[in-house]
Design an enzyme around this catalytic site. Structure first.
Site, mmCIF file in Angstrom:
data_model
loop_
_atom_site.group_PDB
_atom_site.id
_atom_site.type_symbol
_atom_site.label_atom_id
_atom_site.label_comp_id
_atom_site.label_asym_id
_atom_site.label_seq_id
_atom_site.Cartn_x
_atom_site.Cartn_y
_atom_site.Cartn_z
ATOM 1 N N SER A 12 89.354 -33.677 33.343
ATOM 2 C CA SER A 12 88.682 -33.450 32.054
ATOM 3 C C SER A 12 89.101 -32.072 31.560
ATOM 4 O O SER A 12 88.812 -31.080 32.226
ATOM 5 C CB SER A 12 87.163 -33.470 32.224
ATOM 6 O OG SER A 12 86.781 -34.705 32.751
ATOM 7 N N SER A 252 83.221 -24.297 40.581
ATOM 8 C CA SER A 252 83.203 -24.821 39.222
ATOM 9 C C SER A 252 84.188 -24.007 38.406
ATOM 10 O O SER A 252 84.716 -22.998 38.870
ATOM 11 C CB SER A 252 81.799 -24.724 38.615
ATOM 12 O OG SER A 252 81.599 -23.411 38.140
ATOM 13 N N LYS A 253 84.412 -24.501 37.187
ATOM 14 C CA LYS A 253 85.379 -23.805 36.326
ATOM 15 C C LYS A 253 84.908 -22.383 36.034
ATOM 16 O O LYS A 253 85.664 -21.553 35.563
ATOM 17 C CB LYS A 253 85.604 -24.605 35.056
ATOM 18 C CG LYS A 253 86.391 -25.881 35.370
ATOM 19 C CD LYS A 253 86.762 -26.722 34.189
ATOM 20 C CE LYS A 253 87.650 -27.880 34.652
ATOM 21 N NZ LYS A 253 87.320 -29.176 34.128
ATOM 22 N N ARG A 254 83.651 -22.093 36.325
ATOM 23 C CA ARG A 254 83.140 -20.744 36.072
ATOM 24 C C ARG A 254 83.399 -19.771 37.227
ATOM 25 O O ARG A 254 83.170 -18.586 37.084
ATOM 26 C CB ARG A 254 81.641 -20.805 35.749
ATOM 27 C CG ARG A 254 81.378 -21.325 34.352
ATOM 28 C CD ARG A 254 79.905 -21.417 34.063
ATOM 29 N NE ARG A 254 79.282 -22.458 34.871
ATOM 30 C CZ ARG A 254 79.266 -23.743 34.544
ATOM 31 N NH1 ARG A 254 79.819 -24.148 33.438
ATOM 32 N NH2 ARG A 254 78.672 -24.637 35.309
#
Ligand code: GLU
Length: 322
Positions: A12, A252-254
Protein backbone atom coordinates in the site's frame (compact mmCIF):
# COMPACT_ATOMS: atom_id res chain seq x y z
CA UNK A 1 5.70 -30.60 -12.44
CA UNK A 2 2.87 -28.35 -11.34
CA UNK A 3 1.76 -25.03 -12.77
CA UNK A 4 4.13 -22.11 -13.08
CA UNK A 5 4.34 -19.95 -9.95
CA UNK A 6 2.80 -16.49 -10.17
CA UNK A 7 3.56 -14.51 -7.06
CA UNK A 8 3.13 -10.89 -6.17
CA UNK A 9 4.12 -8.13 -3.84
CA UNK A 10 1.13 -5.92 -3.11
CA UNK A 11 2.17 -2.95 -1.00
CA UNK A 12 0.00 0.00 0.00
CA UNK A 13 1.71 3.21 -1.09
CA UNK A 14 0.79 5.15 2.04
CA UNK A 15 4.34 6.21 2.88
CA UNK A 16 7.91 5.09 2.33
CA UNK A 17 8.47 1.42 3.11
CA UNK A 18 9.99 0.34 6.40
CA UNK A 19 12.27 -2.56 7.09
CA UNK A 20 9.37 -4.97 7.63
CA UNK A 21 7.85 -4.19 4.22
CA UNK A 22 11.23 -4.78 2.63
CA UNK A 23 11.66 -8.04 4.51
CA UNK A 24 8.34 -9.30 3.12
CA UNK A 25 9.21 -8.04 -0.38
CA UNK A 26 12.55 -9.86 -0.34
CA UNK A 27 10.93 -13.14 0.77
CA UNK A 28 8.12 -12.83 -1.78
CA UNK A 29 10.70 -12.19 -4.50
CA UNK A 30 12.99 -15.05 -3.45
CA UNK A 31 10.09 -17.47 -3.21
CA UNK A 32 9.07 -16.65 -6.80
CA UNK A 33 12.55 -16.40 -8.29
CA UNK A 34 13.78 -19.64 -6.70
CA UNK A 35 10.83 -21.41 -8.36
CA UNK A 36 11.46 -19.76 -11.74
CA UNK A 37 8.09 -18.03 -11.45
CA UNK A 38 6.60 -14.70 -12.52
CA UNK A 39 6.69 -11.75 -10.13
CA UNK A 40 3.91 -9.17 -10.16
CA UNK A 41 3.96 -5.78 -8.43
CA UNK A 42 0.49 -4.44 -7.63
CA UNK A 43 -0.05 -1.15 -5.83
CA UNK A 44 -2.85 -1.41 -3.28
CA UNK A 45 -3.74 2.27 -3.35
CA UNK A 46 -7.42 1.80 -2.55
CA UNK A 47 -7.58 4.35 0.20
CA UNK A 48 -7.57 7.79 -1.41
CA UNK A 49 -6.94 9.51 1.94
CA UNK A 50 -3.73 7.61 2.69
CA UNK A 51 -2.20 6.63 -0.64
CA UNK A 52 -0.32 8.91 -3.00
CA UNK A 53 1.18 8.43 -6.48
CA UNK A 54 4.55 9.74 -5.28
CA UNK A 55 4.70 7.02 -2.62
CA UNK A 56 4.00 4.39 -5.30
CA UNK A 57 6.84 5.80 -7.42
CA UNK A 58 9.21 5.83 -4.43
CA UNK A 59 8.20 2.30 -3.50
CA UNK A 60 8.99 0.93 -6.95
CA UNK A 61 12.25 2.84 -7.00
CA UNK A 62 13.21 1.52 -3.54
CA UNK A 63 12.57 -2.08 -4.61
CA UNK A 64 14.63 -1.62 -7.77
CA UNK A 65 17.40 0.06 -5.74
CA UNK A 66 17.59 -3.01 -3.52
CA UNK A 67 17.85 -5.29 -6.56
CA UNK A 68 14.30 -6.68 -6.67
CA UNK A 69 12.64 -6.75 -10.07
CA UNK A 70 9.23 -7.75 -11.37
CA UNK A 71 7.98 -9.11 -14.66
CA UNK A 72 4.52 -7.64 -14.63
CA UNK A 73 2.80 -4.81 -12.88
CA UNK A 74 3.40 -1.25 -11.83
CA UNK A 75 5.50 0.65 -14.35
CA UNK A 76 5.94 -2.47 -16.49
CA UNK A 77 2.40 -3.36 -17.53
CA UNK A 78 1.23 -6.82 -18.51
CA UNK A 79 -1.87 -8.76 -19.53
CA UNK A 80 -3.78 -8.31 -16.28
CA UNK A 81 -3.54 -4.55 -15.78
CA UNK A 82 -4.16 -2.00 -14.56
CA UNK A 83 -1.91 -2.83 -11.61
CA UNK A 84 -3.04 0.08 -9.46
CA UNK A 85 -6.11 -0.75 -7.39
CA UNK A 86 -7.34 2.84 -7.69
CA UNK A 87 -7.87 2.13 -11.42
CA UNK A 88 -9.79 -1.11 -10.95
CA UNK A 89 -13.00 0.22 -9.41
CA UNK A 90 -15.23 -1.01 -12.26
CA UNK A 91 -13.94 -4.51 -11.83
CA UNK A 92 -14.55 -4.43 -8.06
CA UNK A 93 -18.05 -3.11 -8.77
CA UNK A 94 -18.68 -6.13 -11.02
CA UNK A 95 -17.45 -8.54 -8.33
CA UNK A 96 -19.54 -6.76 -5.72
CA UNK A 97 -22.53 -6.96 -8.10
CA UNK A 98 -22.16 -10.73 -8.27
CA UNK A 99 -22.26 -10.98 -4.49
CA UNK A 100 -25.24 -8.62 -4.37
CA UNK A 101 -27.19 -10.58 -6.99
CA UNK A 102 -26.83 -13.71 -4.92
CA UNK A 103 -28.06 -11.91 -1.79
CA UNK A 104 -24.71 -12.42 -0.06
CA UNK A 105 -24.20 -8.82 1.04
CA UNK A 106 -26.29 -6.42 3.08
CA UNK A 107 -26.12 -2.71 3.90
CA UNK A 108 -24.81 -1.80 7.35
CA UNK A 109 -25.78 1.57 8.75
CA UNK A 110 -23.80 1.37 11.97
CA UNK A 111 -21.44 4.23 12.72
CA UNK A 112 -17.93 3.44 13.82
CA UNK A 113 -18.89 3.91 17.46
CA UNK A 114 -21.95 1.70 17.05
CA UNK A 115 -19.87 -0.91 15.28
CA UNK A 116 -17.45 -1.08 18.15
CA UNK A 117 -20.27 -1.28 20.66
CA UNK A 118 -21.98 -3.90 18.50
CA UNK A 119 -18.92 -6.06 18.34
CA UNK A 120 -18.79 -9.33 20.08
CA UNK A 121 -15.98 -9.49 22.67
CA UNK A 122 -12.83 -7.91 21.31
CA UNK A 123 -10.29 -10.47 20.33
CA UNK A 124 -6.81 -10.67 21.79
CA UNK A 125 -5.37 -9.47 18.48
CA UNK A 126 -7.43 -6.28 18.65
CA UNK A 127 -9.76 -7.31 15.83
CA UNK A 128 -13.42 -6.73 16.52
CA UNK A 129 -16.11 -9.07 15.29
CA UNK A 130 -19.32 -7.45 14.12
CA UNK A 131 -22.38 -8.90 15.80
CA UNK A 132 -24.62 -8.64 12.73
CA UNK A 133 -27.05 -6.04 14.05
CA UNK A 134 -27.87 -4.78 10.51
CA UNK A 135 -28.04 -8.27 9.04
CA UNK A 136 -31.75 -8.90 9.21
CA UNK A 137 -33.25 -5.44 8.86
CA UNK A 138 -36.44 -5.18 6.85
CA UNK A 139 -36.57 -3.25 3.56
CA UNK A 140 -38.57 -0.53 5.36
CA UNK A 141 -35.93 -0.14 8.05
CA UNK A 142 -33.22 -0.01 5.42
CA UNK A 143 -35.03 2.63 3.42
CA UNK A 144 -35.54 4.76 6.53
CA UNK A 145 -31.93 4.45 7.63
CA UNK A 146 -30.67 5.17 4.10
CA UNK A 147 -32.27 8.62 4.28
CA UNK A 148 -29.85 9.59 7.03
CA UNK A 149 -26.70 7.74 6.10
CA UNK A 150 -24.89 5.95 3.29
CA UNK A 151 -24.34 2.37 4.30
CA UNK A 152 -21.25 0.22 4.21
CA UNK A 153 -21.80 -3.26 2.75
CA UNK A 154 -21.01 -6.49 4.52
CA UNK A 155 -20.80 -10.03 3.31
CA UNK A 156 -22.79 -12.56 5.32
CA UNK A 157 -20.64 -15.35 6.67
CA UNK A 158 -22.06 -18.76 7.59
CA UNK A 159 -21.32 -20.79 10.69
CA UNK A 160 -18.45 -22.64 9.15
CA UNK A 161 -14.90 -23.55 9.97
CA UNK A 162 -12.40 -22.62 7.26
CA UNK A 163 -9.01 -24.24 7.39
CA UNK A 164 -5.96 -24.14 5.19
CA UNK A 165 -2.31 -25.08 5.31
CA UNK A 166 -0.01 -22.10 5.24
CA UNK A 167 3.10 -22.85 3.19
CA UNK A 168 5.28 -21.46 5.95
CA UNK A 169 3.31 -21.60 9.19
CA UNK A 170 1.39 -24.85 8.70
CA UNK A 171 -2.29 -25.54 9.43
CA UNK A 172 -4.54 -22.65 10.43
CA UNK A 173 -8.31 -22.56 10.96
CA UNK A 174 -10.99 -20.11 12.00
CA UNK A 175 -14.73 -20.17 12.52
CA UNK A 176 -16.12 -17.64 10.10
CA UNK A 177 -19.05 -16.55 12.26
CA UNK A 178 -17.16 -16.49 15.54
CA UNK A 179 -13.74 -15.22 14.46
CA UNK A 180 -14.40 -13.12 11.36
CA UNK A 181 -18.02 -12.05 11.54
CA UNK A 182 -19.82 -10.40 8.62
CA UNK A 183 -17.06 -8.27 7.15
CA UNK A 184 -17.07 -5.09 5.09
CA UNK A 185 -16.57 -5.37 1.34
CA UNK A 186 -17.53 -1.80 0.51
CA UNK A 187 -17.07 1.19 2.77
CA UNK A 188 -19.76 3.79 3.36
CA UNK A 189 -17.80 6.27 1.24
CA UNK A 190 -18.11 3.85 -1.68
CA UNK A 191 -14.48 2.65 -1.61
CA UNK A 192 -14.21 -1.13 -2.03
CA UNK A 193 -12.56 -2.78 0.94
CA UNK A 194 -9.19 -4.47 0.96
CA UNK A 195 -10.72 -7.93 1.53
CA UNK A 196 -12.77 -7.75 -1.67
CA UNK A 197 -10.12 -6.04 -3.79
CA UNK A 198 -7.29 -8.37 -2.82
CA UNK A 199 -9.30 -11.49 -3.64
CA UNK A 200 -10.70 -10.02 -6.85
CA UNK A 201 -7.22 -8.98 -7.99
CA UNK A 202 -5.26 -12.07 -7.01
CA UNK A 203 -7.97 -14.06 -8.78
CA UNK A 204 -7.94 -11.94 -11.95
CA UNK A 205 -4.14 -11.75 -12.04
CA UNK A 206 -3.96 -15.56 -11.73
CA UNK A 207 -1.77 -15.34 -8.66
CA UNK A 208 -1.14 -18.77 -7.19
CA UNK A 209 1.35 -17.82 -4.47
CA UNK A 210 0.81 -15.08 -1.90
CA UNK A 211 3.66 -14.14 0.42
CA UNK A 212 2.74 -11.47 2.94
CA UNK A 213 3.04 -10.36 6.54
CA UNK A 214 1.69 -12.52 9.33
CA UNK A 215 -0.66 -9.70 10.36
CA UNK A 216 -2.85 -10.88 7.46
CA UNK A 217 -3.01 -14.51 8.56
CA UNK A 218 -6.34 -13.97 10.32
CA UNK A 219 -7.79 -12.30 7.21
CA UNK A 220 -7.06 -15.38 5.14
CA UNK A 221 -10.14 -17.45 6.12
CA UNK A 222 -12.43 -14.50 5.17
CA UNK A 223 -10.56 -14.23 1.90
CA UNK A 224 -10.81 -17.97 1.24
CA UNK A 225 -14.54 -17.65 1.72
CA UNK A 226 -14.65 -14.81 -0.85
CA UNK A 227 -12.63 -16.87 -3.34
CA UNK A 228 -15.33 -19.48 -3.10
CA UNK A 229 -18.17 -16.98 -3.50
CA UNK A 230 -16.49 -15.43 -6.54
CA UNK A 231 -15.78 -18.83 -8.07
CA UNK A 232 -12.01 -18.44 -8.10
CA UNK A 233 -9.40 -20.90 -6.98
CA UNK A 234 -7.34 -19.66 -4.03
CA UNK A 235 -3.57 -19.21 -4.10
CA UNK A 236 -1.18 -20.89 -1.71
CA UNK A 237 -0.41 -18.57 1.20
CA UNK A 238 2.93 -18.04 2.94
CA UNK A 239 2.77 -15.71 5.92
CA UNK A 240 6.05 -14.28 7.10
CA UNK A 241 6.92 -13.18 10.63
CA UNK A 242 6.70 -9.53 11.48
CA UNK A 243 9.70 -7.49 12.44
CA UNK A 244 9.43 -5.81 15.81
CA UNK A 245 11.33 -2.96 17.36
CA UNK A 246 13.53 -3.86 20.32
CA UNK A 247 10.73 -2.90 22.71
CA UNK A 248 8.40 -5.39 21.03
CA UNK A 249 6.26 -3.06 18.89
CA UNK A 250 5.42 -3.84 15.30
CA UNK A 251 7.46 -1.67 12.96
CA UNK A 252 5.42 0.95 11.20
CA UNK A 253 6.06 3.53 8.54
CA UNK A 254 6.50 5.98 11.41
CA UNK A 255 9.61 4.23 12.75
CA UNK A 256 11.80 6.84 11.12
CA UNK A 257 15.18 5.24 11.60
CA UNK A 258 14.07 2.03 9.91
CA UNK A 259 12.32 3.56 6.94
CA UNK A 260 13.77 3.63 3.47
CA UNK A 261 14.96 7.21 3.57
CA UNK A 262 17.11 6.60 6.64
CA UNK A 263 18.19 3.12 5.57
CA UNK A 264 19.34 4.31 2.15
CA UNK A 265 21.38 7.05 3.78
CA UNK A 266 23.23 4.52 5.91
CA UNK A 267 23.56 1.43 3.76
CA UNK A 268 24.28 0.28 0.24
CA UNK A 269 21.72 -2.12 -1.31
CA UNK A 270 24.03 -5.06 -0.64
CA UNK A 271 24.60 -4.07 2.99
CA UNK A 272 20.88 -3.77 3.57
CA UNK A 273 20.12 -7.05 1.77
CA UNK A 274 22.77 -8.80 3.89
CA UNK A 275 21.09 -7.61 7.06
CA UNK A 276 17.65 -8.63 5.82
CA UNK A 277 18.95 -12.05 4.76
CA UNK A 278 20.48 -12.51 8.21
CA UNK A 279 17.14 -11.65 9.90
CA UNK A 280 15.38 -14.02 7.51
CA UNK A 281 17.64 -16.92 8.44
CA UNK A 282 19.07 -17.01 4.93
CA UNK A 283 22.62 -16.00 5.83
CA UNK A 284 24.71 -16.84 8.86
CA UNK A 285 26.23 -13.38 9.04
CA UNK A 286 24.89 -9.99 7.98
CA UNK A 287 27.47 -9.66 5.24
CA UNK A 288 26.77 -7.68 2.06
CA UNK A 289 25.02 -9.71 -0.61
CA UNK A 290 22.82 -9.11 -3.66
CA UNK A 291 19.27 -10.52 -3.66
CA UNK A 292 20.12 -12.53 -6.79
CA UNK A 293 22.91 -14.31 -4.90
CA UNK A 294 20.36 -15.66 -2.41
CA UNK A 295 18.15 -17.37 -5.00
CA UNK A 296 19.94 -20.68 -5.34
CA UNK A 297 20.03 -21.43 -1.61
CA UNK A 298 16.62 -19.99 -0.68
CA UNK A 299 14.48 -22.31 1.42
CA UNK A 300 11.38 -21.56 3.48
CA UNK A 301 12.68 -24.07 6.03
CA UNK A 302 15.33 -21.56 7.14
CA UNK A 303 12.95 -18.63 7.61
CA UNK A 304 11.86 -18.08 11.23
CA UNK A 305 8.24 -18.74 12.11
CA UNK A 306 7.83 -16.28 14.92
CA UNK A 307 8.12 -12.50 14.99
CA UNK A 308 11.64 -11.15 15.19
CA UNK A 309 12.91 -8.21 17.18
CA UNK A 310 15.34 -6.19 15.12
CA UNK A 311 18.57 -5.68 17.06
CA UNK A 312 19.08 -1.94 16.83
CA UNK A 313 22.86 -2.36 16.60
CA UNK A 314 22.40 -4.21 13.32
CA UNK A 315 20.78 -1.20 11.68
CA UNK A 316 22.19 1.74 13.55
CA UNK A 317 25.73 1.54 12.35
CA UNK A 318 27.59 0.66 9.23
CA UNK A 319 29.71 -2.28 10.29
CA UNK A 320 30.98 -3.56 6.99
CA UNK A 321 32.24 -2.21 3.74
CA UNK A 322 31.02 -3.20 0.33
N1 GLU B 1 -1.60 -4.13 0.81
C1 GLU B 1 -1.33 -4.89 1.99
C2 GLU B 1 -0.27 -4.23 2.82
O1 GLU B 1 0.50 -3.43 2.32
C3 GLU B 1 -0.87 -6.29 1.68
C4 GLU B 1 -1.94 -7.11 1.15
C5 GLU B 1 -1.58 -8.53 0.83
O2 GLU B 1 -0.40 -8.83 0.61
O3 GLU B 1 -2.51 -9.34 0.75
O4 GLU B 1 -0.19 -4.52 3.99
Amino acid sequence: MGEKIRGRFAPSPSGRMHLGNLFTALLAWLSVRSAGGTMVLRMEDLDPDRCRPEYARALAEDLAWLGLDWDEGYGVGGPHGPYLQSRRTEYYAACFGRLEEKGLVYPCFCTRAERLAASAPHRADGRTVYDGRCRDRTEEERAALARARRPAWRVRVPEERVSFVDGHLGPFAEDLARDCGDFIVRRSDGVYAYQLAVVADDGAMEINQVVRGEDLLTSTPCQLYLYRLLGRSAPRFFHVPLLLSEDGRRLSKRDGDLNMVALRERFSPQELTGRLAFLAGLAEKPNPVRPSELISTFSWANVPRSDRAVPSALFSERTSST
